[in-house]
Design a protein around this motif. Structure first.
Motif, short mmCIF file in Angstrom:
data_model
loop_
_atom_site.label_atom_id
_atom_site.label_comp_id
_atom_site.label_asym_id
_atom_site.label_seq_id
_atom_site.Cartn_x
_atom_site.Cartn_y
_atom_site.Cartn_z
N GLY A 88 -7.30 -1.54 14.92
CA GLY A 88 -7.27 -0.23 15.57
C GLY A 88 -6.55 0.85 14.79
N ALA A 89 -6.06 0.53 13.59
CA ALA A 89 -5.33 1.52 12.80
C ALA A 89 -6.30 2.35 11.96
CB ALA A 89 -4.33 0.81 11.88
N GLY A 90 -5.80 3.43 11.35
CA GLY A 90 -6.60 4.28 10.49
C GLY A 90 -6.86 5.62 11.12
N PRO A 91 -7.27 6.63 10.37
CA PRO A 91 -7.40 6.64 8.91
C PRO A 91 -6.02 6.56 8.24
CG PRO A 91 -7.79 8.84 9.81
CD PRO A 91 -7.59 7.93 10.98
N PHE A 92 -6.02 6.15 6.97
CA PHE A 92 -4.76 5.92 6.28
C PHE A 92 -4.42 7.08 5.36
CE2 PHE A 92 -4.37 2.08 8.27
CZ PHE A 92 -5.49 1.27 8.09
N ALA A 120 7.23 6.97 3.80
CA ALA A 120 7.78 5.71 4.31
C ALA A 120 8.50 4.95 3.21
CB ALA A 120 6.65 4.85 4.89
N TRP A 121 7.97 5.01 2.01
CA TRP A 121 8.55 4.31 0.86
C TRP A 121 9.98 4.73 0.61
CZ3 TRP A 121 6.56 0.38 -1.99
CH2 TRP A 121 7.22 0.06 -3.19
N GLN A 122 10.22 6.04 0.80
CA GLN A 122 11.54 6.57 0.48
C GLN A 122 12.50 6.58 1.67
OE1 GLN A 122 12.18 7.23 -2.56
NE2 GLN A 122 10.13 7.45 -3.44
N ARG A 123 11.98 6.24 2.87
CA ARG A 123 12.82 6.38 4.06
C ARG A 123 14.02 5.48 4.00
NH1 ARG A 123 9.57 4.72 8.87
NH2 ARG A 123 8.23 6.34 8.02
N ASN A 124 15.21 6.08 4.20
CA ASN A 124 16.46 5.31 4.15
C ASN A 124 16.91 4.90 5.54
OD1 ASN A 124 17.10 5.27 1.35
ND2 ASN A 124 17.62 7.44 1.48
N ILE A 125 17.23 3.64 5.67
CA ILE A 125 17.73 3.13 6.95
C ILE A 125 19.10 2.52 6.70
CG2 ILE A 125 17.28 1.50 8.83
CD1 ILE A 125 15.11 3.51 8.72
N ALA A 126 20.03 2.81 7.60
CA ALA A 126 21.35 2.19 7.50
C ALA A 126 21.29 0.84 8.20
CB ALA A 126 22.40 3.08 8.14
N GLU A 129 1.30 1.67 9.65
CA GLU A 129 2.30 1.86 8.60
C GLU A 129 1.93 1.05 7.37
OE1 GLU A 129 5.52 0.63 11.13
OE2 GLU A 129 6.36 2.66 11.20
N LYS A 130 1.49 -0.18 7.58
CA LYS A 130 1.10 -1.01 6.43
C LYS A 130 -0.09 -0.40 5.71
CE LYS A 130 1.24 -5.00 8.91
NZ LYS A 130 1.25 -6.47 9.19
N GLY A 131 -1.06 0.08 6.48
CA GLY A 131 -2.24 0.70 5.88
C GLY A 131 -1.88 1.94 5.07
#
Lengths: 194, 131
Positions: free
Chosen positions: B35-39, B47-53, B120-122
């Motif tokens: 059910g995901a998309g469009p990507f 998302a790649w750069q998102r910083n999480i503590a 998110e993975k897509g």
């Protein structure tokens, strides 16, 4: 004539016995150490101190982030603890699906230091108290004894090594299970002569 | 043609990559089936750069894989080299769906504290495959 023959035979037998003791009793386990697993038998004629890893699922699953430490370095009970806590593996998530976990756990148990008679593995196993199940190879008394002469500046303070867990930074053939002093070149420092 | 030449030819044909784009597209197809998309590659890049503590440190994908997925990464504690994740730099990177899912499961949990959604993975795959 008989006396000379008797003395000669005794001398020969005596020499053979001493030679046998010498070969059998060194800490590498000699020829009699090579029993148990297939890996131990395969490693018998190599210079390996513990059987080298020849099980691809283990290398794939456990060699992506660090050296695929040979199972002969820890007792089975330690490996069990590690495999039961993979979602918090020294601060990382290393979890596996149940089938893969079971397969690797079995491989580790079969080839653990207290299961294989090969090389230095028994010495590693003997050094750990029965009530203990260390998670780190570097916490085993045998390991500590072997590394106690090393100054901090060569390991922890050496940016090319940083940790004792980083075996291959100094033990150039660690991936083959070879840890003897002739293969030690400390990164950023040079050959280590004992 | 000798048997040996034929065998060698078959082996060679099997070894040649089917096409760098094939595997990531197949992976995204299974996300679409959920059910995901469009990507969106831009969403993947963010998302790649998102910083999480987490656990007293700051984590993101780049913590291990580097800011540029075309370059090799490095495990922050062991120092072990991690091959690039961009298929343009490393055709093996997104080649095996089982492998991709295994690493997504572990690493999303470690980095973001939860599983990544199919969307998110897509998006991340979209970002990586067009690099």
């Amino acid at each position: 004539m008989h006396k000379t023959l008797g003395l000669t035979s005794a001398a020969v037998l005596g020499l053979l016995a001493i030679a046998g003791l010498a070969v059998g009793s060194d800490e590498r386990g000699g020829w009699w150490g090579a029993r148990g697993s297939e890996e131990a038998r395969e490693s018998r004629f190599s210079r390996a101190d513990v059987p080298s890893v020849s099980f691809a699922p283990y290398t794939d699953a456990c060699g992506s982030c660090h050296l695929a430490y040979q199972p002969g370095l820890l007792p089975a009970r330690s490996w069990d603890r590690i495999m039961a806590t993979l979602s918090d593996h020294f601060g990382d998530n290393a979890e596996l699906d149940p089938a893969a976990n079971a397969e690797i756990r079995r491989y580790l148990a079969d080839n653990a230091s207290d299961r294989t008679g090969f090389g230095r593995a028994p010495a590693f196993a003997r050094s750990v108290a029965a009530a203990e199940a260390p998670l780190r190879i570097t916490d085993t008394p045998y390991f500590r004894h072997k590394h106690h002469e090393l100054p901090q500046r060569l390991v922890a303070e050496n940016p090319q090594v940083r940790s004792f867990s980083n075996c291959q930074a100094c033990h150039r053939n660690a991936e083959k299970g070879v840890y003897g002093e002739h293969d030690i070149v400390i990164a950023g420092y040079g050959r280590w002569d004992d | 043609m000798t048997t040996r030449t034929t065998s060698a030819g078959i082996v060679l044909a099997l070894l040649l990559p089917a096409g760098v784009g094939a595997a990531p597209d197949a992976i995204q197809a299974s996300y679409r089936a959920q059910g995901a998309g469009p990507f969106d590659a831009q969403a993947g890049a963010s998302a790649w750069q998102r910083n999480i503590a987490a656990a007293g440190e700051t984590r993101s994908c780049s913590t291990c894989h580097g800011a540029d997925p075309r370059q090799p990464g490095r495990h922050p504690r062991t120092g072990k080299r991690i091959e690039p994740l961009a298929p343009s730099a490393n055709p093996q990177a997104l080649a095996d769906e089982g492998n991709v899912e295994k690493w997504f499961a572990r690493n999303c949990k470690w980095t973001w504290g939860r599983e990544c959604s199919a969307q998110e993975k897509g998006d991340l795959v979209e970002y990586l495959k067009q690099l």
